[in-house]
Scaffold this active site. Structure first.
Site, PDB file in Angstrom:
ATOM      1  N   TYR A  55       0.984  -1.199  -0.057  1.00 27.48           N
ATOM      2  CA  TYR A  55      -0.001   0.092  -0.125  1.00 27.48           C
ATOM      3  C   TYR A  55       0.973   1.245  -0.025  1.00 27.48           C
ATOM      4  O   TYR A  55       1.892   1.215   0.836  1.00 27.48           O
ATOM      5  CB  TYR A  55      -0.796  -0.087   1.001  1.00 27.48           C
ATOM      6  CG  TYR A  55      -2.471  -0.455   0.978  1.00 27.48           C
ATOM      7  CD1 TYR A  55      -3.084   0.301   0.056  1.00 27.48           C
ATOM      8  CD2 TYR A  55      -3.242  -1.442   1.521  1.00 27.48           C
ATOM      9  CE1 TYR A  55      -4.023  -0.149  -0.411  1.00 27.48           C
ATOM     10  CE2 TYR A  55      -4.400  -1.651   1.230  1.00 27.48           C
ATOM     11  CZ  TYR A  55      -4.852  -1.048   0.220  1.00 27.48           C
ATOM     12  OH  TYR A  55      -6.424  -1.433   0.052  1.00 27.48           O
ATOM     13  N   GLU A  57      -0.611   4.897  -0.497  1.00 28.87           N
ATOM     14  CA  GLU A  57      -1.468   6.083  -0.711  1.00 28.87           C
ATOM     15  C   GLU A  57      -0.539   7.566  -0.414  1.00 28.87           C
ATOM     16  O   GLU A  57       0.443   7.545   0.404  1.00 28.87           O
ATOM     17  CB  GLU A  57      -2.539   6.360   0.358  1.00 28.87           C
ATOM     18  CG  GLU A  57      -3.662   5.692   0.022  1.00 28.87           C
ATOM     19  CD  GLU A  57      -4.059   4.382   0.387  1.00 28.87           C
ATOM     20  OE1 GLU A  57      -3.010   3.715   0.952  1.00 28.87           O
ATOM     21  OE2 GLU A  57      -5.175   4.111   0.700  1.00 28.87           O
ATOM     22  N   ASP A 201      -7.276  13.522 -24.833  1.00 30.14           N
ATOM     23  CA  ASP A 201      -7.332  12.004 -24.550  1.00 30.14           C
ATOM     24  C   ASP A 201      -6.600  11.306 -25.328  1.00 30.14           C
ATOM     25  O   ASP A 201      -7.287  11.074 -26.537  1.00 30.14           O
ATOM     26  CB  ASP A 201      -8.726  11.612 -24.182  1.00 30.14           C
ATOM     27  CG  ASP A 201      -8.757  10.153 -23.541  1.00 30.14           C
ATOM     28  OD1 ASP A 201      -7.770   9.405 -23.745  1.00 30.14           O
ATOM     29  OD2 ASP A 201      -9.960   9.702 -23.294  1.00 30.14           O
ATOM     30  N   THR A 227      -4.891   5.844 -21.450  1.00 33.03           N
ATOM     31  CA  THR A 227      -4.374   4.500 -20.712  1.00 33.03           C
ATOM     32  C   THR A 227      -3.137   4.282 -21.297  1.00 33.03           C
ATOM     33  O   THR A 227      -2.390   4.905 -22.046  1.00 33.03           O
ATOM     34  CB  THR A 227      -5.579   3.606 -21.446  1.00 33.03           C
ATOM     35  OG1 THR A 227      -5.255   3.780 -22.872  1.00 33.03           O
ATOM     36  CG2 THR A 227      -6.884   3.664 -20.895  1.00 33.03           C
ATOM     37  N   LYS A 230      -2.845   0.292 -24.735  1.00 36.08           N
ATOM     38  CA  LYS A 230      -3.140   0.255 -26.147  1.00 36.08           C
ATOM     39  C   LYS A 230      -2.179   0.315 -26.815  1.00 36.08           C
ATOM     40  O   LYS A 230      -1.080  -0.451 -26.683  1.00 36.08           O
ATOM     41  CB  LYS A 230      -4.376   1.238 -26.347  1.00 36.08           C
ATOM     42  CG  LYS A 230      -5.664   1.312 -25.447  1.00 36.08           C
ATOM     43  CD  LYS A 230      -6.551   2.136 -26.139  1.00 36.08           C
ATOM     44  CE  LYS A 230      -8.004   1.880 -25.236  1.00 36.08           C
ATOM     45  NZ  LYS A 230      -8.078   2.683 -24.080  1.00 36.08           N
ATOM     46  N   ARG A 236      -2.472  -2.721 -18.234  1.00 32.64           N
ATOM     47  CA  ARG A 236      -3.711  -1.815 -18.193  1.00 32.64           C
ATOM     48  C   ARG A 236      -3.537  -0.852 -16.861  1.00 32.64           C
ATOM     49  O   ARG A 236      -3.480  -1.018 -15.756  1.00 32.64           O
ATOM     50  CB  ARG A 236      -4.879  -2.827 -17.706  1.00 32.64           C
ATOM     51  CG  ARG A 236      -5.190  -4.082 -18.588  1.00 32.64           C
ATOM     52  CD  ARG A 236      -6.243  -4.448 -18.468  1.00 32.64           C
ATOM     53  NE  ARG A 236      -7.454  -3.747 -19.205  1.00 32.64           N
ATOM     54  CZ  ARG A 236      -7.679  -3.968 -20.460  1.00 32.64           C
ATOM     55  NH1 ARG A 236      -7.195  -4.899 -21.176  1.00 32.64           N
ATOM     56  NH2 ARG A 236      -8.632  -3.336 -21.130  1.00 32.64           N
TER      57      ARG A 236
HETATM   58  N1  DSN Z   1     -12.612   0.397 -24.337  1.00 28.73           N
HETATM   59  C1  DSN Z   1     -11.669   1.133 -25.185  1.00 28.73           C
HETATM   60  C2  DSN Z   1     -11.799   0.832 -26.621  1.00 28.73           C
HETATM   61  O1  DSN Z   1     -11.852  -0.285 -26.978  1.00 28.73           O
HETATM   62  O2  DSN Z   1     -11.724   2.000 -27.400  1.00 28.73           O
HETATM   63  C3  DSN Z   1     -12.146   2.694 -24.844  1.00 28.73           C
HETATM   64  O3  DSN Z   1     -12.125   2.836 -23.492  1.00 28.73           O
END
Ligand code: DSN
Length: 418
Positions: A55, A57, A201, A227, A230, A236
């Site tokens: 932990y 924080e 974003d 994120t 990707k 993730r």
């Molecule tokens: N779930 C994502 C996507 O597939 O584009 C977006 O958050």
């Protein structure tokens, strides 16, 4: 004393088997969902480490628990690598994923009921950019811009007129199903005109930005969220980056505003992925994602497919399957049975419902991570065409699935040792 601490295969054979089967699925199929990828073995190792036990924080040097001697270093490494990668002034790596990262931006800069402006979901935006079923559309007064009917590209006249009408606190750019490059400078002009903060974003395109295959929003947008899993090819997770003077508000919004303890194992995976993205071969990977998406688009166009916007500048393609006489959902299912995994998706001005839309969304990041490139896309387009010409024909599906497996065998994915 020896403690009984068996490996997963002994401790929980059911879960172990499911993981092995998923490894096989990810190895044997062409994974074309544009938001998915393969992490490296090194990222997997860091993510599956003992850092999950701790932990912490707070932030480095100011934690609410003792024992942070190593966690602080992990988090600081992740931050410094991302700063270097993107040229960001301030980085927070604690958001659990993209939606919490975006919520932190609202919490930092808006009051409930404030006006905000984002790309509508049906035009390729994200739920958290103010869409009505999301908390961001319920707690804030959101307006949505869209794309032009003529060419399905961002309608900047509409962005400007909605911005003048609603005077939003935040203007969001970025999306999940928009196949064209984002013109961050044009959004900046509009944001300046109405006194809004501009938030980019870049969840889908972070790896392309890092690899120089898409223009960067850094130095233009006030805040950049993403994120990490990707095109960036990390575990993730989520990240918020901003100009230095906004750092305090954003950090306080992430913790204690929204979250408790950060997921330190994820932070370590992000650090490893950021280190990988700093290597020269990452730019080659990013360029190959885009070149492959273009090649796939051209091959599909030559087979009579309709692409939203007519093509792509990035990693994804949005197919309007209307001319092929099959909706997105049965198309995605038939393709999956043939070893080609995409997702059904709404297209702009879709006459069909979101759960049964006209479109199919596909992309090339995972294929590029396996080492595939434009040459392989000719086969991918042919297989998509063959399956969708006879979506109920199990012989076609099985033949294509076999050919897909053969191609995949020549391109073993990172992170999977089978
Ligand atoms: N779930 C994502 C996507 O597939 O584009 C977006 O958050």
């Amino acid at each position: 004393m020896t403690r009984h601490d068996p490996p997963l295969s002994e401790a929980d054979p059911e879960i172990a088997r499911l993981i092995r089967d998923e490894e096989r699925r990810e190895t044997d199929k062409l994974r074309l969902i544009p938001s998915e990828n393969y992490v490296s073995r090194a990222v997997l190792e860091a993510t599956g480490s003992v850092l999950t036990n701790k932990y912490s924080e707070g932030y480095a040097g100011k934690r609410y628990y003792e024992g942070q001697q190593l966690i602080d270093q992990v988090e600081e490494l992740a931050i410094s690598r991302l700063k270097q990668l993107f040229g960001a002034e301030h980085v927070n790596v604690q958001p659990y994923s993209g939606s919490p990262a975006n919520l932190a931006v609202y919490l930092a800069f808006c009051q409930p009921g404030d006006p905000i402006l984002g790309l509508g979901l049906p035009a390729g935006g994200h739920l958290t950019h103010g869409w009505n079923v999301s908390i961001t559309g319920k707690y804030f007064r959101s307006a949505a811009y869209g794309v032009r009917e003529s060419d399905q590209r961002i309608d900047f006249d509409q962005v400007r007129s909605l911005a003048r009408e609603h005077r939003p606190k935040l203007i969001w750019c970025g999306g999940t199903a928009y196949p064209r490059a984002w013109d961050f400078a044009r959004f900046r002009e509009i944001a300046d005109e109405v006194g809004a903060k501009l938030v980019a974003d870049i969840a889908h395109i972070a790896g392309l930005v890092a690899g120089g295959a898409h223009p960067s929003p850094f130095g233009i947008a006030d805040v950049v969220t993403s994120t990490t899993h990707k095109t960036l090819r990390g575990p993730r997770g989520g990240v918020v980056m901003c100009r230095a003077e906004l750092a305090r508000d954003l950090d306080r919004a992430v913790f204690p505003g929204l979250q408790g303890g950060p997921h330190n194992h994820t932070t370590a995976g992000i650090a490893v992925a950021a280190g990988e993205a700093l290597r020269p071969d990452f730019s080659e990977y990013a360029a190959r994602i885009v070149a492959s998406a273009r090649a796939l688009g051209e091959a599909l166009l030559s087979r009579g497919f309709r692409l939203v916007t007519g093509g792509t500048d990035n990693h994804l393609l949005l197919l309007d399957l209307t001319p092929k006489g099959i909706p997105g959902k049965p198309a995605a299912r038939a393709l999956d049975a043939a070893g080609i995994v995409g997702n059904y998706n709404s297209i702009p001005f879709d006459p069909r419902k979101p759960f049964d839309p006209s479109g199919l969304r596909i992309g090339t990041p995972a294929l590029a991570s396996r080492g595939m490139g434009p040459a392989e896309m000719v086969h991918v387009a042919r297989w998509i065409d063959e399956v969708l010409a006879a979506p109920e024909d199990t012989r076609v599906r099985e033949r294509v699935a076999g050919e897909v497996r053969e191609l995949c065998a020549g391109f073993p994915p990172p992170g999977i040792l089978t």
